[in-house]
Design a protein around this motif. Structure first.
Motif, PDB file in Angstrom:
ATOM      1  N   LYS A 315       0.829  -1.213   0.000  1.00 37.82           N
ATOM      2  CA  LYS A 315       0.000   0.000   0.000  1.00 37.82           C
ATOM      3  C   LYS A 315       0.860   1.258   0.000  1.00 37.82           C
ATOM      4  CE  LYS A 315      -3.115   0.164   3.200  1.00 37.82           C
ATOM      5  NZ  LYS A 315      -4.337   0.697   3.833  1.00 37.82           N
ATOM      6  N   LYS A 316       1.935   1.237   0.769  1.00 35.60           N
ATOM      7  CA  LYS A 316       2.824   2.404   0.826  1.00 35.60           C
ATOM      8  C   LYS A 316       3.483   2.639  -0.534  1.00 35.60           C
ATOM      9  CE  LYS A 316       5.214   3.175   4.561  1.00 35.60           C
ATOM     10  NZ  LYS A 316       6.242   3.126   5.647  1.00 35.60           N
ATOM     11  N   GLU A 317       3.908   1.556  -1.192  1.00 35.23           N
ATOM     12  CA  GLU A 317       4.522   1.688  -2.512  1.00 35.23           C
ATOM     13  C   GLU A 317       3.519   2.234  -3.529  1.00 35.23           C
ATOM     14  OE1 GLU A 317       7.658   1.282  -3.441  1.00 35.23           O
ATOM     15  OE2 GLU A 317       8.286   0.762  -1.393  1.00 35.23           O
ATOM     16  N   ILE A 318       2.279   1.747  -3.460  1.00 39.75           N
ATOM     17  CA  ILE A 318       1.250   2.228  -4.393  1.00 39.75           C
ATOM     18  C   ILE A 318       0.920   3.687  -4.126  1.00 39.75           C
ATOM     19  CG2 ILE A 318      -1.174   2.000  -5.059  1.00 39.75           C
ATOM     20  CD1 ILE A 318      -0.886  -1.029  -4.656  1.00 39.75           C
ATOM     21  N   ASN A 319       0.819   4.062  -2.856  1.00 40.67           N
ATOM     22  CA  ASN A 319       0.521   5.460  -2.525  1.00 40.67           C
ATOM     23  C   ASN A 319       1.634   6.399  -2.996  1.00 40.67           C
ATOM     24  OD1 ASN A 319      -1.948   4.943  -1.303  1.00 40.67           O
ATOM     25  ND2 ASN A 319      -1.035   4.607   0.720  1.00 40.67           N
ATOM     26  N   GLY A 320       2.848   5.843  -3.100  1.00 38.52           N
ATOM     27  CA  GLY A 320       3.985   6.669  -3.522  1.00 38.52           C
ATOM     28  C   GLY A 320       4.116   6.820  -5.023  1.00 38.52           C
ATOM     29  N   LEU A 321       3.272   6.128  -5.774  1.00 38.69           N
ATOM     30  CA  LEU A 321       3.324   6.255  -7.234  1.00 38.69           C
ATOM     31  C   LEU A 321       2.915   7.670  -7.648  1.00 38.69           C
ATOM     32  CD1 LEU A 321       1.615   2.912  -8.383  1.00 38.69           C
ATOM     33  CD2 LEU A 321       4.053   3.479  -8.492  1.00 38.69           C
TER      34      LEU A 321
END
Length: 324
Positions: A315-321
């Motif tokens: 989720k953190k990686e996706i939010n950082g896109l």
């Protein structure tokens, strides 16, 4: 995707994506523990190490992952439903509680330096209970098929030593050596379509209570650990520890429900359709009700630690896109 860029679509569905990947990974790694738990719970004479040795001797290493592919898919599907429902429900509960608490629980829980209070515990507990109730209707047939596959060899071996009619013995043996689809077909043939929901009252109670405690303890532990360490609630250490601990309390409380469920389902599936089956007692203070608890707690710690660490990281990686 209705004209949305791939990154926007991924962000909109980050909960489903993160929960499906995390579920598949955690379930694959811990499935042997689930097999042992079901076998130990189903028969009061079973102990963990003898079951390990017997499984390996009679079925080989593959016996620990017996019929795991379909349960893996169904578990992932139910887990996605669980988390998607929970995410929506906790925002709704937070909105309902805001006028009473003076501040939205989800705003409070994300405020640095705070600790759980009545409004946050109520919010997460209620959302978890609703999520568990919704998911139970989908998960009951899948769990029944999985468990029947896991204990099918024991059912045939144990019951064949009893004084039984040929019909009863044939029913017990009809589940042995079957793949997951053949097992489902055998259940429907022996018990009818409603047989797929054998023991549903125990299953429903377990899922509502267990999921409520599960999310309540995870969110509260994560908030507390993050505050003590002076970190964000999504930092790796709070997530790992809270994930590992989140299922233990719920597991201990709901375990007699789960044991009663497995015993009732075993007896129901071993009987003729329509034949009365004695309802097991919920014995909270008898050792029999906690057979396999040690394996279950170990599995709970591992599966939740793996799941939540992977879930929050994705989720953190996706939010950082960056949006295109």
């Amino acid at each position: 995707m209705s004209g949305d860029t791939p990154k926007i679509w991924i962000k909109q569905h980050r909960t489903e994506i993160a929960s499906s990947i995390s579920s598949a990974l955690s379930m694959t790694i811990t499935y042997p523990m689930d097999t042992l738990k079901s076998r130990v719970q189903a028969y009061k004479s079973q102990k963990v190490m003898p079951v390990v040795r017997e499984t390996f001797a009679t079925e080989g290493i593959r016996g620990f992952w017996r019929a795991s592919l379909a349960p893996l898919a169904s578990y992932t599907l139910v887990r996605v439903l669980n988390f998607t429902t929970y995410q929506k429900a906790k925002y709704q509960c937070s909105a309902w509680l805001e006028p009473v608490a003076g501040v939205a629980p989800l705003v409070f829980v994300n405020t640095p330096g705070t600790l759980p209070n009545l409004s946050t515990v109520t919010c997460f507990g209620a959302a978890g209970a609703f999520s568990g109730a919704c998911a139970s209707f989908a998960s009951c047939p899948f769990e029944l098929i999985k468990q029947t596959s896991q204990i099918s060899v024991l059912m045939a071996q144990k019951e064949s030593n009893s004084v039984l009619t040929k019909v009863d013995d044939a029913i017990r043996r009809s589940y042995q050596g079957k793949n997951i689809f053949q097992t489902a077909k055998a259940i429907v043939r022996n018990q009818g379509l409603l047989g797929m929901y054998a023991g549903f009252r125990f299953h429903f109670a377990r899922d509502v209570l267990g999921t409520s405690i599960y999310f309540m303890s995870y969110e509260s532990a994560k908030q507390t650990i993050a505050t003590i360490r002076g970190e964000s609630a999504t930092s790796p250490i709070p997530v790992l520890i809270a994930g590992g601990l989140s299922g233990i309390l719920g597991m201990i409380i709901i375990y007699p429900f789960d044991t009663a469920r497995i015993i009732f389902q075993r007896n129901r599936l071993s009987s003729l359709r329509g034949e009365p089956v004695i309802m097991p007692n919920l014995d909270y203070f008898k050792r029999r009700s906690y057979n396999g608890l040690g394996v279950s707690i170990a599995r709970t710690i591992f599966i939740n630690a793996i799941f939540f660490s992977t879930f929050e990281r994705i989720k953190k990686e996706i939010n950082g896109l960056e949006d295109e």
